[in-house]
Design an enzyme around this catalytic site. Structure first.
Site, PDB file in Angstrom:
ATOM      1  CE  LYS A  15      -2.285  -0.938   3.802  1.00  0.00           C
ATOM      2  NZ  LYS A  15      -1.764  -2.246   4.254  1.00  0.00           N
ATOM      3  NE  ARG A  88      -5.312   0.328  10.825  1.00  0.00           N
ATOM      4  CZ  ARG A  88      -4.145   0.870  11.150  1.00  0.00           C
ATOM      5  NH1 ARG A  88      -3.819   1.013  12.397  1.00  0.00           N
ATOM      6  NH2 ARG A  88      -3.308   1.272  10.218  1.00  0.00           N
ATOM      7  NE  ARG A 127       9.953  -5.375   3.743  1.00  0.00           N
ATOM      8  CZ  ARG A 127       8.743  -4.832   3.786  1.00  0.00           C
ATOM      9  NH1 ARG A 127       8.073  -4.633   2.671  1.00  0.00           N
ATOM     10  NH2 ARG A 127       8.199  -4.512   4.941  1.00  0.00           N
ATOM     11  NE  ARG A 161       9.320  -2.263   9.363  1.00  0.00           N
ATOM     12  CZ  ARG A 161       8.091  -1.964   8.979  1.00  0.00           C
ATOM     13  NH1 ARG A 161       7.889  -1.340   7.837  1.00  0.00           N
ATOM     14  NH2 ARG A 161       7.056  -2.305   9.708  1.00  0.00           N
ATOM     15  NE  ARG A 172       3.675  -6.380  11.404  1.00  0.00           N
ATOM     16  CZ  ARG A 172       4.401  -5.987  10.368  1.00  0.00           C
ATOM     17  NH1 ARG A 172       4.098  -4.884   9.726  1.00  0.00           N
ATOM     18  NH2 ARG A 172       5.427  -6.703   9.960  1.00  0.00           N
TER      19      ARG A 172
END
Ligand SMILES: [Zn+2]
Length: 224
Positions: A15, A88, A127, A161, A172
Site C-alpha cells: 500500500k 480500519r 526483506r 526491521r 499483524r
C-alpha cells in the site's frame, strides 16, 4: 475532479509503495492518521489542543477526533485524497461515510490489494534494506551480489526491521483479518470495491490502479 480513494490490504501488501506513486503521479494527498495527529498537536488549533490533551493523558484518540481532523483536511481541496490506515474498522467506515455525505464528497474507489498469506510471509520475512541508499533486497528473490554489501552504493549498513519477522507478521495479519477485512464486504456492497493482485510487479499494480482511477474520472460519478 478530485478523486478520493482508500487502499485496503494486509501489512506488506504494498500500500505504501502504491500510495507514494499516486502522490507523485497524480498529486493526491495521503491522509495518514499518525501524521495528522502529529500535525494537529503542533498546529495550536482547538482540535490540536484536544488531541494533545488526550495523548498526554496516555489515552487513545477517539474516532470522533480522527473524523474531525479528516474533515479539516478534506476542506482544503486539491486533486484528492488517499486514506491510509483509516478506516480500519466498520464503525470508522460508517463514520467516514457519514462525514462524506455531510460535506458533499464521496469515496470514489476502494482498492483491495490482495495477497496470499504464505507469499506475504516469505516476502516480508526475507526483506532487508540498505541503510545508506534505501535499496530494498530479499534473501531469496533479490540477494546482494556480494554478501553483506549493497549492490548500489557499496555500503555494509544493511538493515532488517525488527517487526519484519514471521511471528510479528502473523500477529499483524490476524489483527487485519479480525478488524479490517470486514471492510472488504462493506465496500463491496457499496459497489466501489476493486481488487488488484498485490503480488504482481509494482508497475503492473500501479497500472491496474491507474486504470481504476481513470474509469472513475471518466465516469465522473460512482455509487458510494
Ligand atoms: Zn546502498
Amino acid at each position: 475532479m478530485a478523486i478520493n480513494i482508500i487502499l485496503l490490504g494486509p501489512p506488506g501488501a504494498g500500500k505504501g509503495t502504491q500510495a507514494r506513486r499516486l502522490i507523485e503521479e497524480r498529486g493526491l494527498v495521503q491522509l495518514s492518521t499518525g501524521d495528522m495527529l502529529r500535525e494537529a498537536r503542533s498546529s495550536g488549533t482547538e482540535m490540536g489542543q484536544r488531541v494533545a490533551e488526550v495523548m498526554d493523558r496516555g489515552e487513545l484518540v477517539t474516532d470522533d477526533i480522527v473524523i474531525g481532523l479528516i474533515r479539516e483536511k478534506l476542506g482544503q481541496g486539491g486533486e484528492g485524497f488517499i486514506f491510509d490506515g483509516f478506516p480500519r474498522t466498520l464503525p470508522q467506515a460508517d463514520a467516514l461515510q457519514a462525514l462524506m455525505a455531510e460535506i458533499g464528497q464521496r469515496i470514489d474507489a476502494v482498492i483491495e490489494m490482495r495477497v496470499d498469506d504464505a507469499a506475504l510471509v516469505s516476502r516480508i520475512s526475507g526483506r532487508f534494506t540498505c541503510g545508506n541508499c534505501g535499496e530494498v533486497y530479499h534473501d531469496v528473490t533479490k540477494p546482494t551480489k556480494r554478501p553483506g554489501v549493497c549492490d548500489v552504493c557499496g555500503s555494509a549498513d544493511l538493515r532488517r526491521r525488527a517487526d519484519d519477522n514471521e511471528e510479528s507478521l502473523r500477529t499483524r495479519l490476524m489483527e487485519y483479518y479480525k478488524k479490517t477485512s470486514p471492510l472488504i464486504g462493506y465496500y463491496h456492497c457499496k459497489g466501489n470495491l476493486t481488487p488488484v493482485d498485490g503480488l504482481a510487479e509494482i508497475d503492473e499494480v500501479a497500472a491496474e490502479i491507474a486504470g481504476v482511477l481513470d474509469r472513475v474520472r471518466d465516469r465522473g460519478f460512482s455509487p458510494a
